[in-house]
Design an enzyme around this catalytic site. Structure first.
Site, PDB file in Angstrom:
ATOM      1  N   ARG A 164      -5.952 -10.237  -8.057  1.00 27.45           N
ATOM      2  CA  ARG A 164      -5.007  -9.149  -8.371  1.00 27.45           C
ATOM      3  C   ARG A 164      -5.358  -8.434  -9.662  1.00 27.45           C
ATOM      4  O   ARG A 164      -4.486  -8.044 -10.444  1.00 27.45           O
ATOM      5  CB  ARG A 164      -3.556  -9.665  -8.448  1.00 27.45           C
ATOM      6  CG  ARG A 164      -3.023 -10.244  -7.196  1.00 27.45           C
ATOM      7  CD  ARG A 164      -2.952  -9.239  -6.040  1.00 27.45           C
ATOM      8  NE  ARG A 164      -2.640  -9.978  -4.837  1.00 27.45           N
ATOM      9  CZ  ARG A 164      -3.585 -10.528  -4.077  1.00 27.45           C
ATOM     10  NH1 ARG A 164      -4.863 -10.369  -4.342  1.00 27.45           N
ATOM     11  NH2 ARG A 164      -3.263 -11.225  -3.018  1.00 27.45           N
ATOM     12  N   SER A 246       5.362  -8.883  -3.655  1.00 30.00           N
ATOM     13  CA  SER A 246       5.476 -10.001  -4.597  1.00 30.00           C
ATOM     14  C   SER A 246       5.786  -9.468  -5.994  1.00 30.00           C
ATOM     15  O   SER A 246       5.097  -8.576  -6.478  1.00 30.00           O
ATOM     16  CB  SER A 246       4.158 -10.773  -4.663  1.00 30.00           C
ATOM     17  OG  SER A 246       3.780 -11.162  -3.366  1.00 30.00           O
ATOM     18  N   GLU A 348       3.550  -8.955 -11.080  1.00 31.68           N
ATOM     19  CA  GLU A 348       2.415  -8.338 -10.391  1.00 31.68           C
ATOM     20  C   GLU A 348       2.474  -6.807 -10.471  1.00 31.68           C
ATOM     21  O   GLU A 348       1.464  -6.161 -10.708  1.00 31.68           O
ATOM     22  CB  GLU A 348       2.379  -8.791  -8.928  1.00 31.68           C
ATOM     23  CG  GLU A 348       1.197  -8.201  -8.185  1.00 31.68           C
ATOM     24  CD  GLU A 348       1.168  -8.556  -6.715  1.00 31.68           C
ATOM     25  OE1 GLU A 348       1.111  -9.739  -6.396  1.00 31.68           O
ATOM     26  OE2 GLU A 348       1.191  -7.625  -5.891  1.00 31.68           O
TER      27      GLU A 348
HETATM   28  C1  LIG Z   1       6.775  -4.633   1.039  1.00 33.66           C
HETATM   29  C2  LIG Z   1       5.531  -4.721   0.154  1.00 33.66           C
HETATM   30  C3  LIG Z   1       4.530  -5.615   0.446  1.00 33.66           C
HETATM   31  C4  LIG Z   1       3.365  -5.682  -0.367  1.00 33.66           C
HETATM   32  N1  LIG Z   1       2.396  -6.590  -0.040  1.00 33.66           N
HETATM   33  C5  LIG Z   1       1.271  -6.664  -0.794  1.00 33.66           C
HETATM   34  C6  LIG Z   1       0.230  -7.587  -0.469  1.00 33.66           C
HETATM   35  O1  LIG Z   1       0.296  -8.298   0.533  1.00 33.66           O
HETATM   36  N2  LIG Z   1      -0.858  -7.651  -1.286  1.00 33.66           N
HETATM   37  C7  LIG Z   1      -0.978  -6.849  -2.376  1.00 33.66           C
HETATM   38  O2  LIG Z   1      -1.994  -6.954  -3.075  1.00 33.66           O
HETATM   39  N3  LIG Z   1      -0.019  -5.969  -2.716  1.00 33.66           N
HETATM   40  C8  LIG Z   1       1.098  -5.855  -1.956  1.00 33.66           C
HETATM   41  N4  LIG Z   1       2.086  -4.961  -2.302  1.00 33.66           N
HETATM   42  C9  LIG Z   1       1.943  -4.136  -3.501  1.00 33.66           C
HETATM   43  C10 LIG Z   1       1.377  -2.730  -3.224  1.00 33.66           C
HETATM   44  O3  LIG Z   1       1.617  -2.332  -1.911  1.00 33.66           O
HETATM   45  C11 LIG Z   1      -0.128  -2.626  -3.490  1.00 33.66           C
HETATM   46  O4  LIG Z   1      -0.418  -2.987  -4.812  1.00 33.66           O
HETATM   47  C12 LIG Z   1      -0.656  -1.205  -3.218  1.00 33.66           C
HETATM   48  O5  LIG Z   1      -2.055  -1.164  -3.311  1.00 33.66           O
HETATM   49  C13 LIG Z   1      -0.099  -0.165  -4.192  1.00 33.66           C
HETATM   50  O6  LIG Z   1      -0.484   1.102  -3.712  1.00 33.66           O
HETATM   51  P1  LIG Z   1       0.299   2.400  -4.108  1.00 33.66           P
HETATM   52  O7  LIG Z   1      -0.456   3.547  -3.567  1.00 33.66           O
HETATM   53  O8  LIG Z   1       1.712   2.282  -3.685  1.00 33.66           O
HETATM   54  O9  LIG Z   1       0.182   2.354  -5.690  1.00 33.66           O
HETATM   55  P2  LIG Z   1       1.266   2.741  -6.788  1.00 33.66           P
HETATM   56  O10 LIG Z   1       2.370   1.722  -6.762  1.00 33.66           O
HETATM   57  O11 LIG Z   1       1.655   4.154  -6.665  1.00 33.66           O
HETATM   58  O12 LIG Z   1       0.408   2.516  -8.108  1.00 33.66           O
HETATM   59  C14 LIG Z   1       0.021   1.215  -8.509  1.00 33.66           C
HETATM   60  C15 LIG Z   1      -0.912   1.320  -9.724  1.00 33.66           C
HETATM   61  O13 LIG Z   1      -2.125   1.915  -9.325  1.00 33.66           O
HETATM   62  C16 LIG Z   1      -2.354   3.107 -10.084  1.00 33.66           C
HETATM   63  N5  LIG Z   1      -2.983   4.075  -9.190  1.00 33.66           N
HETATM   64  C17 LIG Z   1      -2.525   4.505  -7.993  1.00 33.66           C
HETATM   65  N6  LIG Z   1      -3.410   5.372  -7.461  1.00 33.66           N
HETATM   66  C18 LIG Z   1      -4.419   5.499  -8.358  1.00 33.66           C
HETATM   67  C19 LIG Z   1      -5.619   6.253  -8.402  1.00 33.66           C
HETATM   68  N7  LIG Z   1      -5.978   7.087  -7.408  1.00 33.66           N
HETATM   69  N8  LIG Z   1      -6.416   6.137  -9.503  1.00 33.66           N
HETATM   70  C20 LIG Z   1      -6.085   5.314 -10.518  1.00 33.66           C
HETATM   71  N9  LIG Z   1      -4.954   4.575 -10.536  1.00 33.66           N
HETATM   72  C21 LIG Z   1      -4.143   4.674  -9.463  1.00 33.66           C
HETATM   73  C22 LIG Z   1      -0.988   3.539 -10.572  1.00 33.66           C
HETATM   74  O14 LIG Z   1      -1.082   4.310 -11.748  1.00 33.66           O
HETATM   75  C23 LIG Z   1      -0.341   2.207 -10.837  1.00 33.66           C
HETATM   76  O15 LIG Z   1      -0.776   1.705 -12.066  1.00 33.66           O
HETATM   77  C24 LIG Z   1       3.250  -4.861  -1.499  1.00 33.66           C
HETATM   78  C25 LIG Z   1       4.290  -3.965  -1.807  1.00 33.66           C
HETATM   79  C26 LIG Z   1       5.415  -3.881  -0.991  1.00 33.66           C
HETATM   80  C27 LIG Z   1       6.510  -2.903  -1.313  1.00 33.66           C
END
Ligand SMILES: Cc1cc2nc3c(=O)[nH]c(=O)nc-3n(C[C@H](O)[C@H](O)[C@H](O)COP(=O)(O)OP(=O)(O)OC[C@H]3O[C@@H](n4cnc5c(N)ncnc54)[C@H](O)[C@@H]3O)c2cc1C
Length: 356
Positions: A164, A246, A348
Site C-alpha cells: 500500500r 479499509s 490507509e
Molecule cells: C468500498 C471500497 C473498497 C476498496 N477496496 C480497496 C481494495 O481492495 N484495495 C485497495 O488497495 N484499495 C481499496 N479501496 C481504496 C481505493 O478504492 C483505492 O485506493 C483507489 O485506487 C483510489 O482511487 P481513486 O481514483 O478513488 O483515488 P482518490 O481517492 O481520488 O485519490 C487517492 C490518492 O491518490 C491521489 N491521486 C489520484 N489520482 C492521481 C493522479 N492521477 N496522479 C497523482 N495522484 C493521484 C490523490 O491525490 C490521493 O492522494 C477501496 C475503497 C472503497 C470505497
C-alpha cells in the site's frame, strides 16, 4: 469551473467541505495546464480521482481541487511472446479496465476486480486485494513532475512499490503530489487463465490450490461476490459502502511483537527478514470493536458514522456524518487496539486537512 463545490459529493465516504476552486481535466493536456496554472499562482493543489481513498476535512480544501477525467486506453503491443502492453489514461475507471482485460483475455488484473476509483490512482498506494497488487503488472507510468516542470516516465522499479505504498504516495504531502499521473502502462500476459491465485479463501472458492490458476472470468465473478459480501463494492443502496474501503492498513511488525499476540492472531510472513504482517480486522474485532460498532445512537458519533456492519476494517457514513464523526470512530478504534495489543494502527486513506 464551478465555485464552492462540496468535496463530500466527490468522495465515496461522503464527507468533506467546500473546494476553494474546482476544475475537471478531461485530457492529458488539460491536466498539465491546470497543474501548471495552479503552481504558477502558488495555489495549494489537491488531485482527486474517484475520491475513494480520501478523508477531507469538514473545512474543505482552500486551494484548487483538480478532478482527473481523462479516459481511454490504447494497446501499444500485443503478441504471444511479450503479452499485451496497454497504456491507460489516468481518469479511466479502474473496474472498467479490469472488466475489459478479462473480456480480451489479458491476464493479471482479474483479482483486482471491484476496487473503486480511477486507474491513475492505482499506483499511488499500490492498490491490492486477494493476494494481487498493481506492482505485479505496472510496467511504467508517465507523470507530470511538478518539481521539474516536465513530463517524465517512471519505471516499475523506480516507483519503489511496497505494501500500500509507492514513491508517488511518499512524495505526496496533504494530497498534493510531486508526480501527477497521466497514463499507466500495464504489461499483461495473454490467455484466459488468471495469474496464480495467492489468497487461500479465494483459492478454496475456486476449487484450486494456492499457486494454481483459474479462468479469469471465474476469478472476477468470485472476487466480486466476495467483495460484495464484505461491503467492498460500491453500492449506493448500501450504507456500508459509503467508506474508503479499509480504513487501516494491516500492521507490519517485528517477529517478537507478533509472537506476543494471542495464539489465534493471524500472521502472514512478509518476506522481509523477521517482519510479520498482522490482520488489522482481527485486532479491531478482538479489541472489542465488532461489526457495526458506533451504530448505537448515544455512541461516539451519534450513529452517523460506524464500523461497517459487514467488515470491521471499514468506517462507513450512515447518513449525515461529518469528517469529525468518522475520525471520532477511527480514534476510538485505533486507541482501543493500542491499549489492548500495544499495536498502533495507521490509516490507509489520505487525510486532507485533518489528522487522526
Ligand atoms: C468500498 C471500497 C473498497 C476498496 N477496496 C480497496 C481494495 O481492495 N484495495 C485497495 O488497495 N484499495 C481499496 N479501496 C481504496 C481505493 O478504492 C483505492 O485506493 C483507489 O485506487 C483510489 O482511487 P481513486 O481514483 O478513488 O483515488 P482518490 O481517492 O481520488 O485519490 C487517492 C490518492 O491518490 C491521489 N491521486 C489520484 N489520482 C492521481 C493522479 N492521477 N496522479 C497523482 N495522484 C493521484 C490523490 O491525490 C490521493 O492522494 C477501496 C475503497 C472503497 C470505497
Amino acid at each position: 469551473m464551478t465555485e464552492q463545490t462540496l468535496l463530500s459529493s466527490l468522495t465515496t465516504l461522503g464527507v468533506g467541505g467546500p473546494a476553494g476552486r474546482f476544475i475537471e481535466a478531461g485530457s492529458e493536456a488539460e491536466i498539465i495546464d491546470a497543474v501548471r496554472t495552479a503552481d504558477a499562482a502558488g495555489e495549494q493543489l489537491l488531485i482527486i480521482g474517484g475520491g475513494s481513498n480520501l478523508v477531507i476535512a469538514d473545512e474543505g480544501f482552500p486551494g484548487t481541487v483538480l478532478r482527473i477525467a481523462s479516459t481511454g486506453y490504447r494497446v501499444s503491443s500485443e503478441d504471444s511472446c511479450g503479452g499485451a502492453s496497454v497504456v491507460v489514461q489516468a481518469g479511466h475507471n479502474w473496474d472498467d479496465l479490469v472488466h475489459t482485460s478479462v473480456l480480451k483475455a489479458w491476464s493479471g488484473l482479474e483479482a483486482l476486480s471491484g476496487i473503486p476509483g480511477l486507474t491513475g490512482a492505482t499506483p499511488v498506494q499500490n492498490v491490492g486485494a486477494y493476494g494481487a497488487d498493481v506492482s505485479q503488472t505496472v510496467a511504467a507510468i508517465r507523470v507530470w513532475d511538478r518539481q521539474r516542470n516536465a513530463v517524465q516516465t517512471l519505471t516499475n522499479s523506480e516507483l519503489k512499490f511496497s505494501y500500500r505504498d509507492s514513491l508517488l504516495k511518499r512524495t505526496t504531502a496533504a494530497g498534493s503530489p510531486r508526480y501527477v499521473v497521466l497514463t499507466v502502462e500495464f504489461q499483461l500476459a495473454l490467455g484466459r487463465e488468471s495469474a496464480p491465485i495467492r489468497y487461500a479463501e479465494l483459492a478454496r472458492i475456486l476449487g484450486v490450490e494456492v499457486g494454481q490458476r483459474a479462468y479469469s472470468t471465474d476469478v472476477r465473478r468470485e472476487v466480486l461476490a466476495l467483495r460484495a459480501s464484505k461491503g467492498m463494492v460500491l453500492d449506493r443502496e448500501d450504507r456500508d459502502t459509503y467508506s474508503t474501503g479499509s480504513f487501516f492498513t494491516n500492521p507490519i511488525v517485528p517477529l517478537p511483537v507478533a509472537s506476543a499476540l494471542p495464539e489465534q492472531a493471524p500472521r502472514f510472513p512478509t518476506g522481509d527478514d523477521g517482519m510479520v504482517k498482522l490482520s488489522a480486522a482481527w485486532l479491531i474485532d478482538r479489541a472489542g470493536f465488532g461489526k457495526g460498532f458506533g451504530l448505537e445512537p448515544d455512541s461516539v458519533a451519534g450513529a452517523r458514522a460506524a464500523l461497517s456492519t459487514k467488515h470491521t476494517l471499514a468506517i462507513s457514513n450512515r447518513g449525515g456524518a461529518s469528517t469529525r464523526d468518522v475520525l471520532g470512530i477511527a480514534r476510538r478504534v485505533r486507541d482501543g487496539v493500542r491499549d489492548t495489543f500495544g499495536i498502533m494502527l495507521e490509516p490507509e486513506p489520505l487525510l486532507i486537512g485533518c489528522s487522526l
